[in-house]
Motif scaffolding. Structure first.
Motif, PDB file in Angstrom:
ATOM      1  N   GLU A   1      41.232  69.048  38.589  1.00  0.00           N
ATOM      2  CA  GLU A   1      42.482  68.300  38.448  1.00  0.00           C
ATOM      3  C   GLU A   1      42.386  67.341  37.272  1.00  0.00           C
ATOM      4  OE1 GLU A   1      44.890  67.944  42.372  1.00  0.00           O
ATOM      5  OE2 GLU A   1      43.003  66.858  42.658  1.00  0.00           O
ATOM      6  N   VAL A   2      43.496  67.208  36.552  1.00  0.00           N
ATOM      7  CA  VAL A   2      43.483  66.445  35.308  1.00  0.00           C
ATOM      8  C   VAL A   2      44.679  65.508  35.214  1.00  0.00           C
ATOM      9  CG1 VAL A   2      42.269  68.296  34.090  1.00  0.00           C
ATOM     10  CG2 VAL A   2      44.777  68.221  34.041  1.00  0.00           C
ATOM     11  N   ALA A   3      44.554  64.548  34.309  1.00  0.00           N
ATOM     12  CA  ALA A   3      45.644  63.631  33.968  1.00  0.00           C
ATOM     13  C   ALA A   3      45.822  63.638  32.458  1.00  0.00           C
ATOM     14  CB  ALA A   3      45.346  62.220  34.466  1.00  0.00           C
ATOM     15  N   ALA A   4      47.021  63.282  32.010  1.00  0.00           N
ATOM     16  CA  ALA A   4      47.310  63.215  30.573  1.00  0.00           C
ATOM     17  C   ALA A   4      48.442  62.219  30.348  1.00  0.00           C
ATOM     18  CB  ALA A   4      47.686  64.579  30.021  1.00  0.00           C
ATOM     19  N   LYS A   5      48.449  61.597  29.173  1.00  0.00           N
ATOM     20  CA  LYS A   5      49.510  60.625  28.858  1.00  0.00           C
ATOM     21  C   LYS A   5      50.632  61.318  28.099  1.00  0.00           C
ATOM     22  CE  LYS A   5      47.521  58.866  24.515  1.00  0.00           C
ATOM     23  NZ  LYS A   5      47.115  57.661  23.766  1.00  0.00           N
ATOM     24  N   LEU A   6      51.830  60.783  28.260  1.00  0.00           N
ATOM     25  CA  LEU A   6      53.016  61.317  27.588  1.00  0.00           C
ATOM     26  C   LEU A   6      53.121  60.744  26.182  1.00  0.00           C
ATOM     27  CD1 LEU A   6      54.970  63.291  29.068  1.00  0.00           C
ATOM     28  CD2 LEU A   6      53.619  61.895  30.629  1.00  0.00           C
ATOM     29  N   ALA A   7      53.467  61.595  25.242  1.00  0.00           N
ATOM     30  CA  ALA A   7      53.637  61.153  23.852  1.00  0.00           C
ATOM     31  C   ALA A   7      54.797  60.169  23.724  1.00  0.00           C
ATOM     32  CB  ALA A   7      53.867  62.365  22.949  1.00  0.00           C
ATOM     33  N   SER A   8      55.747  60.236  24.651  1.00  0.00           N
ATOM     34  CA  SER A   8      56.918  59.368  24.595  1.00  0.00           C
ATOM     35  C   SER A   8      56.687  57.999  25.222  1.00  0.00           C
ATOM     36  CB  SER A   8      58.089  60.041  25.316  1.00  0.00           C
ATOM     37  OG  SER A   8      57.757  60.321  26.665  1.00  0.00           O
ATOM     38  N   SER A   9      55.512  57.778  25.799  1.00  0.00           N
ATOM     39  CA  SER A   9      55.235  56.515  26.489  1.00  0.00           C
ATOM     40  C   SER A   9      55.323  55.324  25.543  1.00  0.00           C
ATOM     41  CB  SER A   9      53.839  56.551  27.111  1.00  0.00           C
ATOM     42  OG  SER A   9      53.483  55.276  27.613  1.00  0.00           O
ATOM     43  N   ASP A  10      55.941  54.234  26.028  1.00  0.00           N
ATOM     44  CA  ASP A  10      55.957  52.999  25.256  1.00  0.00           C
ATOM     45  C   ASP A  10      54.825  52.076  25.701  1.00  0.00           C
ATOM     46  OD1 ASP A  10      56.879  52.230  27.714  1.00  0.00           O
ATOM     47  OD2 ASP A  10      58.775  51.373  27.022  1.00  0.00           O
TER      48      ASP A  10
ATOM     49  N   PRO B   1      34.180  64.105  42.933  1.00  0.00           N
ATOM     50  CA  PRO B   1      34.545  63.297  41.767  1.00  0.00           C
ATOM     51  C   PRO B   1      34.123  63.987  40.479  1.00  0.00           C
ATOM     52  CG  PRO B   1      32.596  62.390  42.823  1.00  0.00           C
ATOM     53  CD  PRO B   1      33.084  63.506  43.716  1.00  0.00           C
ATOM     54  N   ALA B   2      34.887  63.764  39.412  1.00  0.00           N
ATOM     55  CA  ALA B   2      34.575  64.374  38.120  1.00  0.00           C
ATOM     56  C   ALA B   2      33.309  63.783  37.524  1.00  0.00           C
ATOM     57  CB  ALA B   2      35.745  64.195  37.154  1.00  0.00           C
ATOM     58  N   ILE B   3      33.029  62.545  37.880  1.00  0.00           N
ATOM     59  CA  ILE B   3      31.802  61.870  37.463  1.00  0.00           C
ATOM     60  C   ILE B   3      31.161  61.304  38.718  1.00  0.00           C
ATOM     61  CG2 ILE B   3      30.857  59.906  36.186  1.00  0.00           C
ATOM     62  CD1 ILE B   3      33.113  60.285  34.188  1.00  0.00           C
ATOM     63  N   THR B   4      29.935  61.687  39.014  1.00  0.00           N
ATOM     64  CA  THR B   4      29.293  61.207  40.232  1.00  0.00           C
ATOM     65  C   THR B   4      29.089  59.704  40.151  1.00  0.00           C
ATOM     66  OG1 THR B   4      28.139  63.317  40.475  1.00  0.00           O
ATOM     67  CG2 THR B   4      27.327  61.462  41.781  1.00  0.00           C
TER      68      THR B   4
ATOM     69  N   ASP C   1      38.274  68.640  26.061  1.00  0.00           N
ATOM     70  CA  ASP C   1      39.702  68.806  25.823  1.00  0.00           C
ATOM     71  C   ASP C   1      40.260  67.514  25.266  1.00  0.00           C
ATOM     72  OD1 ASP C   1      42.027  70.906  26.748  1.00  0.00           O
ATOM     73  OD2 ASP C   1      42.753  68.836  26.715  1.00  0.00           O
ATOM     74  N   ASP C   2      41.117  67.627  24.263  1.00  0.00           N
ATOM     75  CA  ASP C   2      41.602  66.427  23.583  1.00  0.00           C
ATOM     76  C   ASP C   2      42.827  65.809  24.247  1.00  0.00           C
ATOM     77  OD1 ASP C   2      43.287  68.534  22.915  1.00  0.00           O
ATOM     78  OD2 ASP C   2      43.670  67.804  20.888  1.00  0.00           O
ATOM     79  N   ILE C   3      43.431  66.487  25.223  1.00  0.00           N
ATOM     80  CA  ILE C   3      44.632  65.961  25.878  1.00  0.00           C
ATOM     81  C   ILE C   3      44.400  65.659  27.360  1.00  0.00           C
ATOM     82  CG2 ILE C   3      46.979  66.572  26.647  1.00  0.00           C
ATOM     83  CD1 ILE C   3      47.424  67.919  23.989  1.00  0.00           C
ATOM     84  N   PHE C   4      43.706  66.536  28.059  1.00  0.00           N
ATOM     85  CA  PHE C   4      43.596  66.425  29.514  1.00  0.00           C
ATOM     86  C   PHE C   4      42.240  65.857  29.932  1.00  0.00           C
ATOM     87  CE2 PHE C   4      46.559  69.806  28.470  1.00  0.00           C
ATOM     88  CZ  PHE C   4      47.684  69.381  29.163  1.00  0.00           C
ATOM     89  N   VAL C   5      42.285  64.864  30.830  1.00  0.00           N
ATOM     90  CA  VAL C   5      41.083  64.199  31.323  1.00  0.00           C
ATOM     91  C   VAL C   5      40.901  64.549  32.803  1.00  0.00           C
ATOM     92  CG1 VAL C   5      39.926  61.981  31.686  1.00  0.00           C
ATOM     93  CG2 VAL C   5      41.462  62.281  29.720  1.00  0.00           C
ATOM     94  N   PRO C   6      39.774  65.151  33.180  1.00  0.00           N
ATOM     95  CA  PRO C   6      39.559  65.510  34.588  1.00  0.00           C
ATOM     96  C   PRO C   6      39.204  64.291  35.431  1.00  0.00           C
ATOM     97  CG  PRO C   6      37.624  66.067  33.309  1.00  0.00           C
ATOM     98  CD  PRO C   6      38.642  65.561  32.329  1.00  0.00           C
ATOM     99  N   TYR C   7      39.661  64.295  36.680  1.00  0.00           N
ATOM    100  CA  TYR C   7      39.307  63.193  37.570  1.00  0.00           C
ATOM    101  C   TYR C   7      38.684  63.662  38.887  1.00  0.00           C
ATOM    102  CZ  TYR C   7      43.810  64.157  39.871  1.00  0.00           C
ATOM    103  OH  TYR C   7      44.866  64.754  40.517  1.00  0.00           O
ATOM    104  N   ASP C   8      38.869  64.942  39.267  1.00  0.00           N
ATOM    105  CA  ASP C   8      38.156  65.482  40.418  1.00  0.00           C
ATOM    106  C   ASP C   8      38.158  67.002  40.367  1.00  0.00           C
ATOM    107  OD1 ASP C   8      40.568  66.454  41.475  1.00  0.00           O
ATOM    108  OD2 ASP C   8      40.737  64.906  43.005  1.00  0.00           O
ATOM    109  N   TRP C   9      37.450  67.624  41.291  1.00  0.00           N
ATOM    110  CA  TRP C   9      37.398  69.075  41.327  1.00  0.00           C
ATOM    111  C   TRP C   9      37.017  69.534  42.732  1.00  0.00           C
ATOM    112  CZ3 TRP C   9      32.943  71.982  42.399  1.00  0.00           C
ATOM    113  CH2 TRP C   9      31.754  71.228  42.474  1.00  0.00           C
ATOM    114  N   GLY C  10      37.249  70.815  42.987  1.00  0.00           N
ATOM    115  CA  GLY C  10      36.872  71.383  44.274  1.00  0.00           C
ATOM    116  C   GLY C  10      37.035  72.889  44.260  1.00  0.00           C
ATOM    117  N   TYR C  11      36.778  73.497  45.417  1.00  0.00           N
ATOM    118  CA  TYR C  11      36.955  74.939  45.589  1.00  0.00           C
ATOM    119  C   TYR C  11      38.045  75.187  46.633  1.00  0.00           C
ATOM    120  CZ  TYR C  11      32.343  75.651  43.384  1.00  0.00           C
ATOM    121  OH  TYR C  11      31.278  75.676  42.521  1.00  0.00           O
ATOM    122  N   PHE C  12      38.948  76.119  46.337  1.00  0.00           N
ATOM    123  CA  PHE C  12      39.925  76.513  47.337  1.00  0.00           C
ATOM    124  C   PHE C  12      39.228  77.271  48.458  1.00  0.00           C
ATOM    125  CE2 PHE C  12      42.642  76.360  43.455  1.00  0.00           C
ATOM    126  CZ  PHE C  12      43.448  75.306  43.871  1.00  0.00           C
TER     127      PHE C  12
END
Length: 325
Positions: free
Chosen positions: A241-250, A279-282, A114-125
């Motif tokens: 779960e993912v993180a992404a940066k805002l286009a408006s960020s300075d 963790p998304a990366i062991t 994905d070009d916008i969202f970067v995963p940082y962890d995961w799990g099962y409900f």
């Protein structure tokens, strides 16, 4: 002379602090709590970035997107950390997020690109319960039982939305029937995960919607093996779960630096015993002792971001209708 030297040193320190760039990250409340990843992540990143990392807790994951939508280009956030695959399509459609340049080899159960969202962890409900009880083996059995549950609101919470997707993925068009049966089991619906889990620990319900990894917290942090996750035979829904940066960020370069840091060992090794997720990366250190005791779902359920977005309103209507009767 000593006073002059002290004053000069104080002025220099104040100037350096003022010049340190600030990176503002919107995330969920449990991430920034004293026992969450936030304090360790902040210390580790600030040790490398020469910046001030400001972590802002905003209820639960789904509330993050609502907050950023409301603020638009005027948001103070440089990054949002705490969305998931069920919210990615809606977040992308806002046009508020910018592409990243992170490259990593993920240890996810699904292929990731994905070009916008970067995963940082995961799990099962999963529904967490006292190990002293025998839990229902599926949603039908839960609905037919007297077992009480606490869940989270899908309009403000990513676990709450994940539960809607879980029922929909497992039962499809039969989901309304399942929710009608579950309505009597629900003690209350909370805005976020922390409140729901607290009510469970206080004995307000037999089970709480959480994760298969939640018992690891009690086992590792509290040396308490009294909690378990119920294994449902229709499978368990995944959360990435993912993180992404805002286009408006300075602070675009600093935001990119944080995203790269997020998929490094320094960040990833913090996740298992603070966010209590995989963790998304062991990390090189591997998973902590105790994680091998967790249940492994026989079937993994997950909608694509596009399918989750298309099903959300229907699933929400089915849930609201069942609970209003």
């Amino acid at each position: 002379m000593k006073h002059l030297i002290f004053a000069a040193g104080l002025l220099g320190a104040t100037t350096a602090l003022a010049e340190a760039p600030e990176l503002t990250v919107y995330t969920y409340d449990s991430f920034v709590s004293d026992w969450g990843p936030g304090p360790q992540v902040e210390a580790a990143f600030e040790a490398t970035c020469g910046c001030d990392l400001k972590l802002v807790g905003i209820e639960d994951g789904a509330a993050l997107l609502a907050r950023v939508r409301l603020e638009g280009d005027r948001t103070d956030a440089d990054l949002v950390l705490g969305l998931d695959t069920n919210l990615m399509k809606a977040a992308r459609d806002t046009g508020l997020f910018a592409p990243h340049a992170v490259s990593a080899e993920y240890a996810l159960p699904v292929n990731w690109s994905d070009d916008i969202f970067v995963p940082y962890d995961w799990g099962y409900f999963a529904f967490v319960h006292s190990a002293e009880i025998t839990p229902p083996a599926n949603f039908r059995a839960l609905a037919e039982s007297d077992t009480t549950i606490v869940i989270q609101d899908p309009r403000s919470s990513t676990p709450g939305l994940g539960l809607l997707m879980w029922v929909k993925a497992a039962y499809g068009d039969e989901a309304p029937v399942i929710w009608e049966g579950l309505a009597d089991n629900i003690v209350t619906v909370t805005k976020g995960w922390s409140e729901a889990y607290g009510l469970f620990l206080e004995g307000e319900a037999d089970m709480v919607l959480s994760y298969t990894t939640s018992p690891a917290y009690h086992l590792i942090a509290e040396d308490d093996a009294s909690k378990a996750a119920a294994a449902f035979d229709e499978g368990h829904y995944m959360q990435v779960e993912v993180a992404a940066k805002l286009a408006s960020s300075d602070q675009a370069e600093l935001a990119d630096q944080f995203l790269a840091f997020m998929v490094s060992d320094a960040f990833q090794e913090i996740i298992p015993t603070t966010n209590w997720m995989y963790p998304a990366i062991t990390p090189a250190s591997g998973l902590p002792d105790g994680f091998e005791t967790l249940i492994t779902p026989a079937t993994s359920l997950l909608f694509s971001p596009e399918d989750a977005a298309a099903l959300r309103d229907l699933a929400l209507d089915e849930w609201l209708t069942a609970l209003s009767r």
